[in-house]
Design a protein around this motif. Structure first.
Motif, short mmCIF file in Angstrom:
data_model
loop_
_atom_site.label_atom_id
_atom_site.label_comp_id
_atom_site.label_asym_id
_atom_site.label_seq_id
_atom_site.Cartn_x
_atom_site.Cartn_y
_atom_site.Cartn_z
N LEU A 37 94.74 -44.62 -13.23
CA LEU A 37 95.59 -44.01 -12.22
C LEU A 37 97.06 -44.31 -12.51
O LEU A 37 97.39 -45.38 -13.05
CB LEU A 37 95.24 -44.57 -10.84
CG LEU A 37 94.19 -43.81 -10.03
CD1 LEU A 37 92.84 -43.82 -10.74
CD2 LEU A 37 94.06 -44.41 -8.64
N PRO A 38 97.95 -43.40 -12.15
CA PRO A 38 99.38 -43.73 -12.22
C PRO A 38 99.67 -45.00 -11.42
O PRO A 38 98.97 -45.31 -10.44
CB PRO A 38 100.05 -42.51 -11.60
CG PRO A 38 99.05 -41.40 -11.74
CD PRO A 38 97.71 -42.04 -11.66
N THR A 39 100.69 -45.73 -11.83
CA THR A 39 100.99 -47.03 -11.23
C THR A 39 101.15 -46.94 -9.72
O THR A 39 100.64 -47.79 -8.98
CB THR A 39 102.26 -47.61 -11.86
OG1 THR A 39 102.08 -47.72 -13.27
CG2 THR A 39 102.55 -49.00 -11.29
N GLN A 95 98.60 -48.09 -4.24
CA GLN A 95 98.13 -47.59 -2.94
C GLN A 95 96.67 -47.92 -2.66
O GLN A 95 96.23 -47.88 -1.50
CB GLN A 95 98.31 -46.06 -2.89
CG GLN A 95 99.74 -45.59 -2.79
CD GLN A 95 99.83 -44.07 -2.75
OE1 GLN A 95 98.85 -43.38 -2.43
NE2 GLN A 95 101.00 -43.54 -3.11
N ALA A 96 95.92 -48.22 -3.71
CA ALA A 96 94.49 -48.46 -3.54
C ALA A 96 94.24 -49.63 -2.59
O ALA A 96 94.81 -50.71 -2.74
CB ALA A 96 93.84 -48.74 -4.88
N LYS A 115 93.10 -51.53 -10.16
CA LYS A 115 94.40 -52.18 -10.36
C LYS A 115 94.49 -52.89 -11.71
O LYS A 115 95.59 -53.24 -12.16
CB LYS A 115 94.69 -53.14 -9.21
CG LYS A 115 94.94 -52.41 -7.90
CD LYS A 115 95.41 -53.32 -6.78
CE LYS A 115 95.79 -52.49 -5.56
NZ LYS A 115 96.31 -53.31 -4.45
N GLN A 116 93.33 -53.09 -12.35
CA GLN A 116 93.35 -53.62 -13.72
C GLN A 116 93.65 -52.53 -14.74
O GLN A 116 93.80 -52.81 -15.93
CB GLN A 116 92.01 -54.28 -14.05
CG GLN A 116 91.78 -55.60 -13.35
CD GLN A 116 90.39 -56.18 -13.64
OE1 GLN A 116 89.65 -55.64 -14.47
NE2 GLN A 116 90.06 -57.26 -12.97
N GLY A 117 93.71 -51.27 -14.28
CA GLY A 117 94.03 -50.16 -15.17
C GLY A 117 92.83 -49.43 -15.72
O GLY A 117 92.96 -48.66 -16.68
#
Length: 452
Positions: free
Chosen positions: A334-336, A341-342, A359-361
């Motif tokens: 996901l875009p940063t 927002q997650a 959030k770990q990408g």
């Protein structure tokens, strides 16, 4: 927490789930290393059980319901393997003859059985197996199951659990009617049985009544231990009164510790030793030589899904993390700004893990491949990763053991050959069975008849 959550002087207990002979993932029947006909191949089912026995796994566990299963009265098995096996009593008869030590626990409904028939069948199987059988007593809470037993509505929760308490009491009463020392079979004296030790049940409940004795002597373990599954207050009460094993579905160490504490407390309330009730936390795993190899295998399972099923999971993941993923490239992180927002869904205990991975990408597809929407926690990685997960939970006092749900058939062999030696080297899993009966495997006391 209190002392009974301390596992420092204990070892892990293990149950193995063999879902219809395939594994915990319903698309795994399509993997190249799977026996696609395992659903009706009893020989293959037996061979997997023998592999589990070589790994000193304490018991099999067969989840079951007396219906086709699934929402709306049926499960779509056009592309997925069934959730439930062939009739478990018959299946386990074959397993019993082919094995020597491993326990065998299966689910049988307390609502849609009669005490005498069930008591007779279970004690016969326990006799045949040399005392290795357990009964997972569940109430069955699905309306479409009720329709299979007459045109009557499903009883309400209160009634079903009243019936469950009576069913267990009636069955255990029947198990104790043939005195433990009543079986003589002395050819010289001509005495086959001491009738003074064989008493009628005379069980009178609101829902179940049984009069006669059961013509089956005590087994090597006396009688089967009771298991329970289901975290409702009524289920916990049933477990606290009767259960030696409880199948649980916590998603975090904190949740597991809390549930285990409640179970132990409820056992104490019923005058029992809290160590007499063993909690088995369910978890799933996919083992590879590396994390990447294991993840590739999980990707195969996702790729077997139809587009509707896969994007249904994407929609579900969107709800879990509070971000709409349906118009994004699911193969890319996901875009940063969206990662930030997650947010975990407050009513889904699996959500924190999903948010952590986002959030770990990881891409949404990789997050799904890590099993974040599965019905148990999922470990994807090496044998060391699986052992680390188990050790962390166990040493934290979160569980007495685990209910293993390997992703596929090969997961059984992988666990036995790769994970078991690690657990044994760390001193947290036994190197041999403690005895020959399921009660000995579980470390629970002898019981004959209903507990007074």
């Amino acid at each position: 927490m209190v002392d009974y959550l301390d596992n420092s002087n204990k070892q892990i207990k293990l149950a193995l789930q063999l879902v219809s002979g395939y594994g915990g993932e319903f698309q795994s029947w399509r993997l190249a290393d799977s026996n696609e006909r395992a659903y009706t191949d009893i020989d293959f089912y037996v061979e997997m059980t023998k592999t589990a026995e070589q790994g000193k796994i304490h018991t099999l566990f067969i989840a079951d319901t007396p219906s086709f299963g699934g929402a709306g009265g049926g499960t779509d098995i056009s592309t997925r393997s069934p959730a439930f096996p062939l009739e478990p009593m018959v299946m386990l008869s074959a397993v019993a003859y082919a094995t020597q030590k491993i326990g065998m626990v299966a689910t049988f409904s307390t609502t849609y059985n009669l005490p005498y028939n069930l008591a007779r069948q279970l004690k016969t199987l326990d006799t045949l197996s040399g005392g290795r059988v357990g009964w997972n007593a569940v109430t069955t809470g699905t309306p479409f199951t009720a329709y299979n037993f007459g045109n009557k509505p499903l009883p309400d929760t209160t009634t079903r659990y009243e019936m469950a308490h009576e069913m267990v009491e009636a069955v255990q009463t029947l198990w104790g009617t043939f005195g433990e020392n009543a079986y003589i079979a002395d050819q010289k004296s001509g005495v086959f049985a001491d009738m003074s030790q064989i008493k009628p049940a005379n069980y009178q409940g609101k829902h179940y009544q049984v009069k006669g004795a059961l013509p089956i002597p005590a087994t090597a373990q006396g009688q089967p231990p009771i298991f329970q599954a289901g975290p409702s207050p009524e289920g916990i009460e049933l477990a606290g009164k009767f259960a030696s094993g409880v199948y649980a579905n916590p998603f975090s160490i904190e949740e597991a510790r809390h549930y285990r504490h409640i179970l132990k407390q409820r056992a104490i309330k019923h005058g029992r030793n809290p160590n007499e009730i063993n909690m088995f936390s369910g978890f799933m795993f996919t083992i590879g030589k590396t994390y990447e190899e294991a993840l590739d295998r999980r990707h195969q399972l996702l790729d077997f899904m139809s587009d509707d099923e896969f994007y249904g999971q994407i929609r579900y993941l969107s709800a879990m993390i509070g971000v709409d993923l349906q118009h994004l490239d699911v193969n890319q992180p996901l875009p940063t700004h969206l990662q930030k927002q997650a947010t975990p869904h407050p009513h889904d205990p699996r959500s924190p893990r999903a948010v952590e991975l986002i959030k770990q990408g990881l891409s949404p597809k990789d997050v799904l491949a890590n099993g974040v929407i599965n019905y148990h926690p999922v470990v994807v990685g090496t044998a060391e990763d699986v052992a680390d997960f188990m050790e962390e939970w166990f040493k934290a006092g979160a569980t007495d053991g685990f209910s293993l749900a390997p992703d596929s058939q090969t997961g059984v062999k992988d666990f036995v050959e790769q994970v078991v030696p690690i657990l044994q080297a760390r001193g947290i899993f036994h190197t041999d069975y403690e005895g020959s009966t399921l009660r000995e495997h579980l470390g629970v006391s002898h019981q004959y008849g209903v507990r007074k």
